[in-house]
Design a protein around this motif. Structure first.
Motif, PDB file in Angstrom:
ATOM      1  N   PHE A 483      45.217   6.504  49.424  1.00 12.15           N
ATOM      2  CA  PHE A 483      44.814   7.256  48.229  1.00 12.15           C
ATOM      3  C   PHE A 483      43.807   6.481  47.382  1.00 12.15           C
ATOM      4  CE2 PHE A 483      48.978   9.662  48.709  1.00 12.15           C
ATOM      5  CZ  PHE A 483      48.336  10.800  49.203  1.00 12.15           C
ATOM      6  N   LYS A 484      43.832   5.165  47.447  1.00 15.12           N
ATOM      7  CA  LYS A 484      42.825   4.368  46.738  1.00 15.12           C
ATOM      8  C   LYS A 484      41.432   4.613  47.323  1.00 15.12           C
ATOM      9  CE  LYS A 484      45.769   0.585  45.083  1.00 15.12           C
ATOM     10  NZ  LYS A 484      46.125  -0.851  45.220  1.00 15.12           N
ATOM     11  N   ILE A 485      41.366   4.685  48.650  1.00 17.37           N
ATOM     12  CA  ILE A 485      40.078   4.971  49.305  1.00 17.37           C
ATOM     13  C   ILE A 485      39.625   6.389  48.951  1.00 17.37           C
ATOM     14  CG2 ILE A 485      38.910   5.269  51.520  1.00 17.37           C
ATOM     15  CD1 ILE A 485      40.833   3.147  52.662  1.00 17.37           C
ATOM     16  N   VAL A 486      40.559   7.334  49.014  1.00 16.73           N
ATOM     17  CA  VAL A 486      40.253   8.733  48.713  1.00 16.73           C
ATOM     18  C   VAL A 486      39.773   8.881  47.272  1.00 16.73           C
ATOM     19  CG1 VAL A 486      41.310  11.013  48.364  1.00 16.73           C
ATOM     20  CG2 VAL A 486      41.812   9.701  50.431  1.00 16.73           C
ATOM     21  N   ALA A 487      40.467   8.237  46.357  1.00 13.34           N
ATOM     22  CA  ALA A 487      40.141   8.372  44.934  1.00 13.34           C
ATOM     23  C   ALA A 487      38.749   7.866  44.607  1.00 13.34           C
ATOM     24  CB  ALA A 487      41.192   7.629  44.092  1.00 13.34           C
ATOM     25  N   ASP A 488      38.314   6.829  45.284  1.00 14.32           N
ATOM     26  CA  ASP A 488      36.954   6.314  45.046  1.00 14.32           C
ATOM     27  C   ASP A 488      35.902   7.384  45.335  1.00 14.32           C
ATOM     28  OD1 ASP A 488      37.772   3.818  44.225  1.00 14.32           O
ATOM     29  OD2 ASP A 488      37.687   2.944  46.241  1.00 14.32           O
ATOM     30  N   HIS A 489      36.165   8.248  46.306  1.00 15.99           N
ATOM     31  CA  HIS A 489      35.216   9.306  46.642  1.00 15.99           C
ATOM     32  C   HIS A 489      35.370  10.528  45.740  1.00 15.99           C
ATOM     33  CE1 HIS A 489      33.626   7.502  50.357  1.00 15.99           C
ATOM     34  NE2 HIS A 489      34.857   7.047  50.564  1.00 15.99           N
ATOM     35  N   LEU A 490      36.603  10.925  45.446  1.00 17.18           N
ATOM     36  CA  LEU A 490      36.835  12.156  44.694  1.00 17.18           C
ATOM     37  C   LEU A 490      36.618  11.992  43.192  1.00 17.18           C
ATOM     38  CD1 LEU A 490      39.985  13.672  46.473  1.00 17.18           C
ATOM     39  CD2 LEU A 490      37.579  14.259  46.788  1.00 17.18           C
ATOM     40  N   ALA A 491      36.713  10.776  42.698  1.00 12.27           N
ATOM     41  CA  ALA A 491      36.570  10.555  41.251  1.00 12.27           C
ATOM     42  C   ALA A 491      35.175  10.911  40.748  1.00 12.27           C
ATOM     43  CB  ALA A 491      36.903   9.101  40.905  1.00 12.27           C
ATOM     44  N   GLN A 492      34.209  10.940  41.629  1.00 17.03           N
ATOM     45  CA  GLN A 492      32.830  11.242  41.232  1.00 17.03           C
ATOM     46  C   GLN A 492      32.677  12.684  40.747  1.00 17.03           C
ATOM     47  OE1 GLN A 492      30.284  10.189  44.538  1.00 17.03           O
ATOM     48  NE2 GLN A 492      31.415   8.290  44.899  1.00 17.03           N
ATOM     49  N   GLY A 493      33.621  13.558  41.068  1.00 14.07           N
ATOM     50  CA  GLY A 493      33.489  14.972  40.703  1.00 14.07           C
ATOM     51  C   GLY A 493      34.332  15.391  39.528  1.00 14.07           C
ATOM     52  N   ASP A 495      36.374  14.124  35.505  1.00 12.31           N
ATOM     53  CA  ASP A 495      36.391  13.171  34.388  1.00 12.31           C
ATOM     54  C   ASP A 495      37.671  12.354  34.405  1.00 12.31           C
ATOM     55  OD1 ASP A 495      33.934  14.049  33.429  1.00 12.31           O
ATOM     56  OD2 ASP A 495      34.854  15.669  32.277  1.00 12.31           O
ATOM     57  N   MET A 496      37.928  11.730  35.523  1.00 14.33           N
ATOM     58  CA  MET A 496      39.099  10.884  35.681  1.00 14.33           C
ATOM     59  C   MET A 496      38.711   9.666  36.519  1.00 14.33           C
ATOM     60  SD  MET A 496      42.117  13.666  36.506  1.00 14.33           S
ATOM     61  CE  MET A 496      43.429  12.458  36.402  1.00 14.33           C
ATOM     62  N   GLY A 497      39.354   8.541  36.246  1.00 14.41           N
ATOM     63  CA  GLY A 497      39.093   7.348  37.010  1.00 14.41           C
ATOM     64  C   GLY A 497      39.875   7.343  38.316  1.00 14.41           C
ATOM     65  N   PRO A 498      39.466   6.542  39.285  1.00  5.38           N
ATOM     66  CA  PRO A 498      40.168   6.450  40.569  1.00  5.38           C
ATOM     67  C   PRO A 498      41.645   6.109  40.414  1.00  5.38           C
ATOM     68  CG  PRO A 498      38.039   5.352  40.712  1.00  5.38           C
ATOM     69  CD  PRO A 498      38.238   5.715  39.267  1.00  5.38           C
ATOM     70  N   ALA A 499      41.969   5.225  39.480  1.00  5.70           N
ATOM     71  CA  ALA A 499      43.370   4.806  39.306  1.00  5.70           C
ATOM     72  C   ALA A 499      44.237   5.990  38.865  1.00  5.70           C
ATOM     73  CB  ALA A 499      43.453   3.679  38.294  1.00  5.70           C
ATOM     74  N   GLU A 500      43.689   6.854  37.995  1.00  2.18           N
ATOM     75  CA  GLU A 500      44.442   8.020  37.534  1.00  2.18           C
ATOM     76  C   GLU A 500      44.701   8.995  38.690  1.00  2.18           C
ATOM     77  OE1 GLU A 500      43.286   9.391  33.272  1.00  2.18           O
ATOM     78  OE2 GLU A 500      41.460   8.530  34.167  1.00  2.18           O
ATOM     79  N   LEU A 501      43.692   9.172  39.550  1.00  6.61           N
ATOM     80  CA  LEU A 501      43.850  10.061  40.705  1.00  6.61           C
ATOM     81  C   LEU A 501      44.890   9.525  41.672  1.00  6.61           C
ATOM     82  CD1 LEU A 501      40.141  11.080  41.500  1.00  6.61           C
ATOM     83  CD2 LEU A 501      41.914  12.489  40.458  1.00  6.61           C
ATOM     84  N   VAL A 502      44.852   8.227  41.917  1.00  9.19           N
ATOM     85  CA  VAL A 502      45.843   7.615  42.815  1.00  9.19           C
ATOM     86  C   VAL A 502      47.247   7.869  42.282  1.00  9.19           C
ATOM     87  CG1 VAL A 502      46.742   5.444  43.730  1.00  9.19           C
ATOM     88  CG2 VAL A 502      44.279   5.850  43.688  1.00  9.19           C
ATOM     89  N   LYS A 503      47.430   7.706  40.971  1.00  3.11           N
ATOM     90  CA  LYS A 503      48.734   7.925  40.347  1.00  3.11           C
ATOM     91  C   LYS A 503      49.216   9.365  40.549  1.00  3.11           C
ATOM     92  CE  LYS A 503      51.126   7.564  35.903  1.00  3.11           C
ATOM     93  NZ  LYS A 503      50.980   7.282  34.447  1.00  3.11           N
ATOM     94  N   LEU A 504      48.286  10.343  40.362  1.00  2.96           N
ATOM     95  CA  LEU A 504      48.633  11.751  40.538  1.00  2.96           C
ATOM     96  C   LEU A 504      49.058  12.045  41.978  1.00  2.96           C
ATOM     97  CD1 LEU A 504      45.948  13.668  38.420  1.00  2.96           C
ATOM     98  CD2 LEU A 504      48.405  13.528  37.985  1.00  2.96           C
ATOM     99  N   TYR A 505      48.309  11.523  42.935  1.00  2.94           N
ATOM    100  CA  TYR A 505      48.633  11.759  44.353  1.00  2.94           C
ATOM    101  C   TYR A 505      49.982  11.148  44.730  1.00  2.94           C
ATOM    102  CZ  TYR A 505      44.186  13.888  45.668  1.00  2.94           C
ATOM    103  OH  TYR A 505      43.115  14.754  45.799  1.00  2.94           O
TER     104      TYR A 505
END
Length: 609
Positions: A483-493, A495-505
């Motif tokens: 999810f860390k790898i995934v978040a680096d790509h998806l965060a670009q779209g 208004d959330m940082g990669p760390a927040e996305l990883v937490k959600l997943y």
């Protein structure tokens, strides 16, 4: 301009069957009898068996690549532009020669009823069928259906009435030219089965080509094999050897024996219809070869032009008609040998192309029909066709060699400077040498062909997949690392940082396991905002270890969307579920060669859109 899809299964059956029930049935039995006696019946059967090997290969290739030019198209995509140019031109010439032969036979039977110069009749008939094809393939196809129904009906009556009149003594001695003559005669009469090539060249104009083309070809060959066997058996069993050795109208002569004068007239009229059917199908089929060559820039672009009003390749049709008229002034025996030798070559090339496409392991080579007993049928076909070419004689070799030389010169002087095309043989060499020889442009071309064949209309999910990130991970990892790898790509779209996305997943995984099948997971989260939806596709061969299920996931479709996209979120989940339901999904997913190959697996899946 694209050609219009107007031909149905009945049209395909009629075009193929009608193209085979002409000279081979109404002219050649007497000429074949001279070569080997009643054993010519075996020669016809042998030619039919060998044609089956070529037909099954063609059926597979055409179901995978239903494009104008048929056999030319898949030979070019399997063996390259040089071989394709030679093959396309000699097949065009062979089919045109066979068409001229049909017109010649039709004129001979017409001359039986009307005392007019035979070549003048043939030229007028050629002009008639040329006009019919110029104004539309649908009309030509409908004419073909009517002709074939009438021909089959009359031949059924002929066979039914003729069987009781057959004399066993007519088949003695059975073989007058030795065992070798049966094989040589099979090569001579092989032109009878050339009609199978014609419908392949019309593939682009067939509705549901993946299903209709193979089925139509198989049904027509079976029907014609039965008709040939019955009609020739009756003809040989009714006429004496002297008559068979001299006549160019053996079926009509046999009909006169047991049906009287009206029978001879009826079969002569049927022969005219049969030759009409063959000539009509031949002009349709042969004209698509210059069209396909021109589309590939191997001959001038003039021949690829399609008439805006009738959707027909008018310049290619006119070139076909002119060549056929010129061929009418050649020697009849030379026409038969030239056409047979080149048609044998085309069947041989079909078997070779089938082997090359299979062994290339190109992912987007996805035939709707697969030839059974691969590769044994193809190998047997190659050997059999080589034996036929050897037995048919040096004259046929010279003709085939001369036509091949013409094709090679056209490629060297015109096509070579204009075209550099990737072909499947390079993929085979790449497999053996482990060297990068291809750019995967053939995969792209085949992808577009599949879309056209299966009428795939892109939906929103397809558009997302075309643009999304596709990852190919070669090391095992935990869900958190993934999810860390995934978040680096998806965060670009968002208004959330990669760390927040990883937490959600990770929280989503703890709430509800997103592994829905062995090796497949669909992690998905809701993010703040509006009109936001994104997807990321990942493959991990060693597997990602997901939290709750302790399953190794090889295929992950990672979704992320805002709450207002809930309906589309559900549609995306349904689309992925349909893709995963493919029984071959796991095998295709794990063997895909690149990230683009992974993307194609998703885009080309025959799901409900």
């Amino acid at each position: 301009m694209k050609l219009k899809k107007e031909l149905t299964l009945l049209d395909v059956f009629s075009i193929t069957a009608g193209a085979m029930m002409s000279a081979g049935l109404f002219l050649l039995p007497g000429m074949a009898y001279l070569k080997t006696g009643p054993a010519a019946l075996v020669s016809y059967l042998l030619a039919g068996v060998l044609a089956t090997a070529g037909m099954l290969s063609q059926a597979e290739l055409t179901s995978a690549m239903p494009k104008a030019g048929g056999t030319y198209f898949y030979v070019t995509r399997s063996m390259g532009s040089a071989v394709g140019t030679v093959y396309g031109l000699i097949t065009f010439l062979a089919l045109s020669l066979k068409s001229a032969f049909a017109l010649f036979g039709m004129a001979a039977f017409t001359n039986f009823l009307i005392d007019v110069d035979i070549r003048l009749i043939a030229i007028l008939l050629c002009v008639l069928f040329l006009v019919l094809n110029l104004v539309g393939v649908k009309g030509a196809g409908r004419v073909q259906v009517v002709l074939v129904i009438v021909i089959l009906a009359v031949l059924a009556v002929y066979s039914f009435m003729g069987v009781p009149q057959v004399k066993a003594s007519r088949f003695e001695p059975f073989m007058t030219g030795g065992a070798g003559s049966i094989l040589a005669t099979a090569g001579f009469v092989f032109v009878s089965y050339g009609g199978l090539l014609k419908v392949a060249s019309l593939a682009e104009e067939v509705k549901e080509p993946g299903r209709v083309l193979p089925l139509g070809m198989i049904l027509s060959l079976l029907a014609v094999a039965v008709v040939y066997s019955a009609v020739i058996f009756v003809t040989y069993g009714v006429l004496d050897s002297d008559t068979l050795g001299k006549t160019l109208t053996p079926v009509s002569d046999a009909a006169e024996v047991f049906m009287g004068k009206w029978g001879a007239v009826l079969l002569s009229l049927t022969a005219i219809l049969a030759f009409s059917s063959a000539a009509n199908a031949a002009i349709m089929g042969a004209s698509r070869y210059p069209l396909a060559l021109s589309r590939d820039s191997l001959i001038p672009g003039l021949f690829s032009r399609v008439n805006g009003k009738f959707n027909t390749p008018h310049y290619a049709l006119l070139a076909t008609g002119v060549f056929m008229m010129g061929a009418l002034f050649l020697n009849l025996d030379a026409i038969v040998k030239a056409a047979s030798s080149v048609l044998i070559l085309t069947y041989l090339f079909s078997c070779l192309a089938n082997i090359i496409m299979r062994e290339s392991r190109i992912q987007n080579y996805q035939p709707a029909f697969k030839a059974p007993l691969y590769p044994w049928i193809q190998i047997a076909g190659v050997i059999g066709f080589c034996l036929l070419l050897i037995e048919i004689g040096s004259e046929a070799w010279l003709v085939g060699g001369a036509l091949s030389l013409v094709g090679l010169l056209v490629y060297m002087l015109y096509g070579r400077r204009r075209v550099k095309r990737e072909y499947a043989l390079l993929h085979c060499i790449e497999r053996i040498t482990a060297k990068e020889l291809t750019t995967h442009s053939l995969e792209e071309e085949l992808k577009e062909i599949i879309r056209e064949r299966d009428d795939i209309v892109k939906d929103r999910f397809d558009s997302l997949v075309e643009k999304c990130t596709v990852l190919d991970i070669d090391e095992p990892m935990s869900a958190e690392s993934f999810f860390k790898i995934v978040a680096d790509h998806l965060a670009q779209g968002v208004d959330m940082g990669p760390a927040e996305l990883v937490k959600l997943y990770l929280e989503r995984e703890k709430e509800n396991d997103t592994v829905i099948a062995k090796g497949l997971a669909i992690p998905h989260i809701v993010v703040p905002g509006e009109k936001t939806f994104n997807v990321l596709i990942a493959r991990c061969r060693p597997g990602v270890l997901f939290l709750e299920s302790a399953s190794r996931v090889n295929a992950a479709f990672v979704l992320m969307g805002s709450s207002d996209e809930r309906n589309f979120h559900l549609r995306a989940l349904a689309a992925i579920a349909q893709i995963a339901m493919d029984p071959h999904f796991e095998k295709k997913w794990m063997s895909a060669k690149s990230v683009e190959a992974l993307r194609d697996i998703v885009l080309l899946n025959p799901r409900k859109r």
